[in-house]
Design a protein around this motif. Sequence first.
Motif: not given
Length: 136
Positions: A15-20, A50-54, A5-13
């Motif tokens: 340049a984004l400020a928030d991860i949904t 990595a400092g991004e809100t999930v 999950i963490l790896l995929l979230l890092g890949w998909t976002s």
Amino acid sequence: MKLAILLLLGWTSAALADITVGVSVSMTGPGTSLGVPISNTFPLLPKAIAGETVRYVLLDDASDPTTGAKTVNRFATEDKVDVIIGSSTVPVAIGQGGAANEARIPLLALCPIPLDPAKQPYVFAIPQPVPLMIAA
């Protein structure tokens, strides 16, 4: 599972400020025994990576393939999720895979569904494939 999950979230976002993260599991219906324990893990997951809100959007697919596909469509249109963690039951996850591919949103299936990477480039099954389980 957390690492994937963490790896995929890092890949998909990147340049984004928030991860949904859209989460659809069987909290009612025949798949309840699988879905409820999974749904109980999401309060334990990190609220920032990595400092991004999930933000996690948790929905019940009711162990129903049609409802499962509708949850994916809702994730795509209303919630604008970056990644979907899909159902804990095979029939529902198969339906969600088609909807996730159409929406071009990565789906992490929590059950061993048959995949054709050429036709389903956005779907990833977390467990090992069924033939491997049978061989063991």
